[in-house]
Scaffold this motif. Structure first.
Motif, mmCIF file in Angstrom:
data_model
loop_
_atom_site.group_PDB
_atom_site.id
_atom_site.type_symbol
_atom_site.label_atom_id
_atom_site.label_comp_id
_atom_site.label_asym_id
_atom_site.label_seq_id
_atom_site.Cartn_x
_atom_site.Cartn_y
_atom_site.Cartn_z
ATOM 1 N N ASN A 30 40.262 32.371 24.952
ATOM 2 C CA ASN A 30 40.301 31.750 26.267
ATOM 3 C C ASN A 30 40.944 32.640 27.318
ATOM 4 O OD1 ASN A 30 42.889 31.654 25.398
ATOM 5 N ND2 ASN A 30 43.281 29.527 25.989
ATOM 6 N N CYS A 31 41.061 33.921 27.046
ATOM 7 C CA CYS A 31 41.618 34.837 28.037
ATOM 8 C C CYS A 31 40.483 35.322 28.930
ATOM 9 C CB CYS A 31 42.284 36.016 27.341
ATOM 10 S SG CYS A 31 43.096 37.153 28.465
ATOM 11 N N ARG A 32 40.457 34.856 30.196
ATOM 12 C CA ARG A 32 39.370 35.182 31.111
ATOM 13 C C ARG A 32 39.943 35.597 32.460
ATOM 14 N NH1 ARG A 32 37.108 35.231 27.074
ATOM 15 N NH2 ARG A 32 35.209 34.164 26.412
ATOM 16 N N THR A 33 39.186 36.363 33.187
ATOM 17 C CA THR A 33 39.573 36.723 34.546
ATOM 18 C C THR A 33 38.617 36.064 35.518
ATOM 19 O OG1 THR A 33 38.170 38.687 34.531
ATOM 20 C CG2 THR A 33 40.453 38.955 33.799
ATOM 21 N N VAL A 34 39.048 35.946 36.761
ATOM 22 C CA VAL A 34 38.223 35.345 37.798
ATOM 23 C C VAL A 34 37.968 36.378 38.876
ATOM 24 C CG1 VAL A 34 38.101 33.553 39.550
ATOM 25 C CG2 VAL A 34 39.142 33.051 37.338
ATOM 26 N N ASP A 35 36.719 36.561 39.198
ATOM 27 C CA ASP A 35 36.344 37.498 40.249
ATOM 28 C C ASP A 35 36.731 36.907 41.597
ATOM 29 O OD1 ASP A 35 35.206 39.198 42.028
ATOM 30 O OD2 ASP A 35 33.193 39.144 41.168
ATOM 31 N N SER A 36 37.689 37.539 42.289
ATOM 32 C CA SER A 36 38.204 36.974 43.534
ATOM 33 C C SER A 36 37.140 36.886 44.619
ATOM 34 C CB SER A 36 39.379 37.817 44.040
ATOM 35 O OG SER A 36 38.958 39.151 44.292
ATOM 36 N N SER A 37 36.054 37.658 44.486
ATOM 37 C CA SER A 37 35.014 37.608 45.507
ATOM 38 C C SER A 37 34.275 36.284 45.488
ATOM 39 C CB SER A 37 34.010 38.751 45.291
ATOM 40 O OG SER A 37 33.325 38.586 44.062
ATOM 41 N N ASP A 38 34.414 35.515 44.397
ATOM 42 C CA ASP A 38 33.730 34.236 44.279
ATOM 43 C C ASP A 38 34.602 33.073 44.745
ATOM 44 O OD1 ASP A 38 32.122 35.267 41.242
ATOM 45 O OD2 ASP A 38 31.385 35.338 43.282
ATOM 46 N N HIS A 39 35.831 33.344 45.142
ATOM 47 C CA HIS A 39 36.740 32.315 45.624
ATOM 48 C C HIS A 39 37.121 32.643 47.070
ATOM 49 C CE1 HIS A 39 36.966 31.481 41.387
ATOM 50 N NE2 HIS A 39 37.781 30.471 41.565
ATOM 51 N N ASP B 196 41.687 24.446 51.758
ATOM 52 C CA ASP B 196 40.249 24.428 51.472
ATOM 53 C C ASP B 196 39.870 25.662 50.653
ATOM 54 O OD1 ASP B 196 39.613 22.067 52.734
ATOM 55 O OD2 ASP B 196 39.116 23.015 54.645
ATOM 56 N N ILE B 197 39.109 25.446 49.582
ATOM 57 C CA ILE B 197 38.658 26.551 48.738
ATOM 58 C C ILE B 197 37.161 26.406 48.493
ATOM 59 C CG2 ILE B 197 38.929 27.755 46.535
ATOM 60 C CD1 ILE B 197 41.662 26.480 46.267
ATOM 61 N N PHE B 198 36.431 27.490 48.694
ATOM 62 C CA PHE B 198 35.009 27.536 48.352
ATOM 63 C C PHE B 198 34.847 28.425 47.122
ATOM 64 C CE2 PHE B 198 30.944 29.704 48.389
ATOM 65 C CZ PHE B 198 30.045 28.669 48.573
ATOM 66 N N ILE B 199 34.078 27.952 46.161
ATOM 67 C CA ILE B 199 33.905 28.687 44.904
ATOM 68 C C ILE B 199 32.426 28.809 44.593
ATOM 69 C CG2 ILE B 199 34.475 28.769 42.443
ATOM 70 C CD1 ILE B 199 36.694 26.678 43.122
ATOM 71 N N ARG B 200 32.020 30.012 44.233
ATOM 72 C CA ARG B 200 30.687 30.214 43.682
ATOM 73 C C ARG B 200 30.873 30.464 42.188
ATOM 74 N NH1 ARG B 200 29.292 34.193 46.497
ATOM 75 N NH2 ARG B 200 28.376 33.006 48.205
ATOM 76 N N PRO B 201 30.479 29.510 41.341
ATOM 77 C CA PRO B 201 30.779 29.610 39.907
ATOM 78 C C PRO B 201 30.167 30.853 39.277
ATOM 79 C CG PRO B 201 29.968 27.430 40.479
ATOM 80 C CD PRO B 201 29.724 28.303 41.671
ATOM 81 N N ASN B 202 30.903 31.417 38.312
ATOM 82 C CA ASN B 202 30.348 32.498 37.511
ATOM 83 C C ASN B 202 30.836 32.354 36.081
ATOM 84 O OD1 ASN B 202 32.899 33.949 37.097
ATOM 85 N ND2 ASN B 202 32.761 34.450 39.270
ATOM 86 N N GLY B 203 30.289 33.122 35.205
ATOM 87 C CA GLY B 203 30.558 32.975 33.777
ATOM 88 C C GLY B 203 31.898 33.471 33.316
ATOM 89 N N THR B 204 32.774 33.900 34.217
ATOM 90 C CA THR B 204 34.068 34.410 33.781
ATOM 91 C C THR B 204 35.192 33.409 34.000
ATOM 92 O OG1 THR B 204 34.532 35.393 35.937
ATOM 93 C CG2 THR B 204 33.349 36.755 34.342
ATOM 94 N N ASP B 205 34.887 32.230 34.546
ATOM 95 C CA ASP B 205 35.942 31.270 34.844
ATOM 96 C C ASP B 205 36.467 30.582 33.590
ATOM 97 O OD1 ASP B 205 34.299 30.429 37.858
ATOM 98 O OD2 ASP B 205 36.220 31.444 37.667
ATOM 99 N N ASP B 206 37.761 30.271 33.604
ATOM 100 C CA ASP B 206 38.370 29.541 32.494
ATOM 101 C C ASP B 206 37.667 28.217 32.250
ATOM 102 O OD1 ASP B 206 40.266 31.464 32.012
ATOM 103 O OD2 ASP B 206 41.742 30.568 33.365
ATOM 104 N N ALA B 207 37.292 27.542 33.324
ATOM 105 C CA ALA B 207 36.682 26.224 33.175
ATOM 106 C C ALA B 207 35.388 26.297 32.381
ATOM 107 C CB ALA B 207 36.414 25.615 34.550
ATOM 108 N N LEU B 208 34.625 27.375 32.541
ATOM 109 C CA LEU B 208 33.377 27.512 31.806
ATOM 110 C C LEU B 208 33.638 27.616 30.318
ATOM 111 C CD1 LEU B 208 30.341 27.850 31.801
ATOM 112 C CD2 LEU B 208 30.645 30.284 32.278
#
Length: 319
Positions: free
Chosen positions: A20-29, A90-102
């Protein structure tokens, strides 16, 4: 110093071996942005990760709008639908396959579900798709003639506020009618419940004009509100809730206009204040069938509160 080295070593080992160690691409947030159109589902009082999970479980979800202060979550069907607000919560997110939630949704990660379904994990260790309640695009059409006095007109706002707070996944438009139709709120104008209530109280004003052209008002609502350019959602249930004093409505073409509106798939509910028998006949003519479910009446505005729950339940139960 030795303690710090041990901590860093443990952290590195966890990130190397834990799944469950994942990173989030900041360009998607994007902080300070929100979804402006294409919202197909709203959720309230939900956590940030929970909001993302809901998106990952629904195939059509391409974007997420979240407010960290109000805990409001909006799921969008378009990837590029953000507008700058400058509000830090306010936060806008474009989901990608690297998120913890996925990662955390497990078997639902790769399970395709239809647009009106969401994936759920079962205790057996498998997953399935279940249908969620269809969204509602509601227009409240208010009698703006002098048949309703000013205090009666504004007293209706309490009932509308009740509907805002109790209906599931709802967008709201408001229209008033007399000799002309006025639309102070469109479906895509306010997407959160708090904004809808603010828009209702700030934008909708007693017209203080004569005229009772209900048939034309229904046609205006259909053409000007129920189109995708103003936020009407293809998958949503379209409902017109008419709040009126029905006793003096112009009857010319009213049946034809009402029948046409209902033939397009819009559900019409009528609520009469102080209805005579002639007024009741008018409401039954306009309302969808079965009329025993879609026609409501009270003797005076003081009793309108008695209908709040029944109206809400009726709208939520529309198939």
């Amino acid at each position: 110093m030795g303690i710090i080295h041990i901590f860093l070593l443990c952290f590195i080992m966890q990130c190397t071996f834990a799944s469950n160690c994942r990173t989030v691409d900041s360009s998607d947030h994007s902080v300070g942005y929100r979804i402006t159109h294409g919202v197909f589902k709203n959720l309230n009082s939900i956590g940030f990760v929970g909001c993302q999970k809901e998106c990952f479980k629904i195939t059509k979800c391409q974007s997420i709008g979240y407010n960290r202060e109000t805990l409001e979550c909006s799921l969008g069907e378009y990837a590029d639908n953000k507008t700058f607000t400058g509000v830090k919560t306010d936060i806008f997110i474009r989901p990608n396959g690297t998120d913890d939630a996925l990662e955390n949704i497990g078997l639902c990660r790769d399970r395709p579900c239809a647009w009106n379904e969401r994936c759920v994990r079962l205790s057996s260790g498998t997953s399935t798709c279940i249908q969620y309640i269809r969204p509602i695009d509601l227009t409240v059409l208010i009698d703006g003639s002098k048949s309703l006095k000013s205090f009666e007109f504004y007293a209706l706002f309490d009932g509308i506020t009740y509907l805002i707070n109790t209906l599931f996944d709802m967008r709201l438009a408001i229209a008033t009618f007399n000799s002309k139709t006025k639309i102070p709120m469109y479906l895509d104008q306010y997407l959160s419940k708090s904004d809808m209530i603010s828009g209702l109280n700030g934008n909708v004003v007693y017209p203080d004009k004569t005229g009772n052209y209900l048939g034309q008002a229904l046609l205006d609502v259909h053409s000007d509100i129920y189109n995708q350019s103003r936020g009407d959602r293809e998958e949503a249930i379209d409902v017109i809730l008419v709040l009126l004093d029905p006793n003096d409505m112009i009857q010319a073409n009213l049946r034809e206009d009402a029948d046409y509106i209902k033939s397009t798939g819009i559900h019409v509910i009528t609520v009469g204040i102080g209805s005579s028998q002639a007024g009741l006949d008018t409401m039954q003519l306009v309302a969808s069938e079965p009329i025993e479910k879609y026609v409501f009446s009270v003797n005076s505005i003081e009793h309108f509160y008695m209908l709040y729950e029944n109206i809400s339940d009726t709208i939520n139960a529309i198939p």
